[in-house]
Design an enzyme around this catalytic site. Structure first.
Site, mmCIF file in Angstrom:
data_model
loop_
_atom_site.group_PDB
_atom_site.id
_atom_site.type_symbol
_atom_site.label_atom_id
_atom_site.label_comp_id
_atom_site.label_asym_id
_atom_site.label_seq_id
_atom_site.Cartn_x
_atom_site.Cartn_y
_atom_site.Cartn_z
ATOM 1 N N SER A 1 42.003 -1.683 40.943
ATOM 2 C CA SER A 1 43.402 -1.922 40.563
ATOM 3 C C SER A 1 43.926 -3.301 40.936
ATOM 4 O O SER A 1 45.062 -3.625 40.572
ATOM 5 C CB SER A 1 44.312 -0.853 41.174
ATOM 6 O OG SER A 1 44.203 0.351 40.457
ATOM 7 N N LYS B 1 45.408 -5.361 38.177
ATOM 8 C CA LYS B 1 46.810 -5.308 37.751
ATOM 9 C C LYS B 1 47.573 -6.587 38.083
ATOM 10 O O LYS B 1 48.680 -6.797 37.560
ATOM 11 C CB LYS B 1 47.478 -4.079 38.352
ATOM 12 C CG LYS B 1 46.926 -2.784 37.738
ATOM 13 C CD LYS B 1 47.268 -1.548 38.534
ATOM 14 C CE LYS B 1 46.608 -0.330 37.873
ATOM 15 N NZ LYS B 1 46.576 0.862 38.725
ATOM 16 N N SER C 1 50.872 1.482 41.647
ATOM 17 C CA SER C 1 49.560 1.281 41.019
ATOM 18 C C SER C 1 49.308 2.233 39.858
ATOM 19 O O SER C 1 48.189 2.724 39.659
ATOM 20 C CB SER C 1 48.434 1.413 42.058
ATOM 21 O OG SER C 1 47.255 0.777 41.602
#
Length: 310
Positions: free
Chosen positions: A85, A88, A142
């Site tokens: 993640s 991102k 997230s």
């Protein structure tokens, strides 16, 4: 006399040719050097010998002085990794460059793409949120669903094609991510989705992530988003998964102000962090660690970096 003149002319001609070839050779060598180190001209990172001596359990790690661009510590920094993640960060950067925090976005049928057990911002089809709310769900909580909604919206806007299918829009957005990666010099990076779910063709390096993160931090809105412990506006509430920012958490670190956590089975625990303290601004990158190790590694790196004489 003619023979001597001809001989002198020949010598001069040979000398001129030699000078020309020498200059060409120097230019080619210079071009090769610039090409090999092209990222330096785009977003300088000083790959100097390590400065701090610290034990890190994570497989890959870098400590960077944000202000000078100097790497203070590196462990397998140029090895291929899966970013999970922390992807991102790039998703948010593309969104901020192509959208407005106050834009209203309607969650589409991509909400149905949500996978069981994945991190989520709890979006529902038909829900209308601002880009700021979606980015908070992306960066703090997230949410993979927030990543998809943002990516599809931005792809349709930038691609000027509101009829993109979800699949087409997500592929187009991945293209924007890869284009930006090349622009900042992240030459060993390739993205295929906006959320970091595992794919063998979705990869980067710790060094490349320093370039991407430094670029994102040039955006003040990005800085503000990742530094929040909580985002709440009466409509949505999102809590940051970064324990360094939580004052009552055992891993709270004074001066920490970002940036992004990550986890997949293949990537392990990942954490990209920032700290500003005592006039120093440091960035820590830890990949393929454990739930506890990713924080203890980061804290050890920060303490070592903050302890250096400027």
């Amino acid at each position: 006399m003619k023979r001597k003149t001809f001989t002198l002319f020949s010598i001069i001609l040979v000398a001129i040719i030699c000078i020309i070839f020498l200059n060409i050779g120097e230019k080619e060598a210079s071009f090769r050097e610039v090409k090999a180190n092209g990222y330096r001209n785009i977003n300088p990172i000083e790959k100097a010998p390590v400065t701090v001596d610290v034990e890190v359990t994570g497989k890959n790690a870098i400590l960077l002085d944000k202000d000078t661009g100097r790497i203070l510590f590196s462990k397998n920094g140029e090895e291929k990794i899966y970013p999970a993640s922390t992807t991102k960060i790039m998703t948010a950067l593309i969104a901020l460059e192509n959208g407005n925090l106050h834009d209203y976005i309607t969650v589409g049928n991509e909400a149905a793409l949500k996978l069981q057990g994945e991190s989520t911002a709890y979006l529902a089809e038909g829900q209308v949120l601002t880009l700021e709310e979606l980015l908070s769900g992306l960066l703090l909580q997230s949410g993979n669903d927030a990543a998809r909604t943002i990516a599809i919206h931005i792809a349709k806007e930038v691609g000027n094609n509101p009829n993109f299918s979800n699949e087409e829009a997500l592929a187009y957005f991945a293209g924007l991510m890869n284009k930006k990666a090349k622009e900042v010099g992240a030459k060993d990076t390739h993205f295929v989705n906006p959320n970091g779910l595992h794919d063998p063709n979705h990869y980067t390096t710790a060094l490349d992530m320093t370039l991407i993160t430094k670029e994102a931090l040039k955006n003040e809105q990005f800085q503000q988003l990742v530094s929040r412990e909580t985002y709440s506006d009466g409509k949505v509430t999102y809590h940051n998964t970064n324990r360094l920012l939580k004052k009552n958490d055992p891993y709270y670190f004074e001066g920490a102000n970002g940036i992004k956590t990550g986890f997949t089975t293949e990537a392990g625990r990942c954490l990209i962090s920032s700290v500003s303290r005592d006039g120093r601004n440091l960035l820590s990158f830890v990949f393929h660690s454990t739930g506890k190790g990713v924080y203890s590694d980061t804290i050890a790196l920060f303490n070592a970096g903050l302890g250096l004489n400027q």
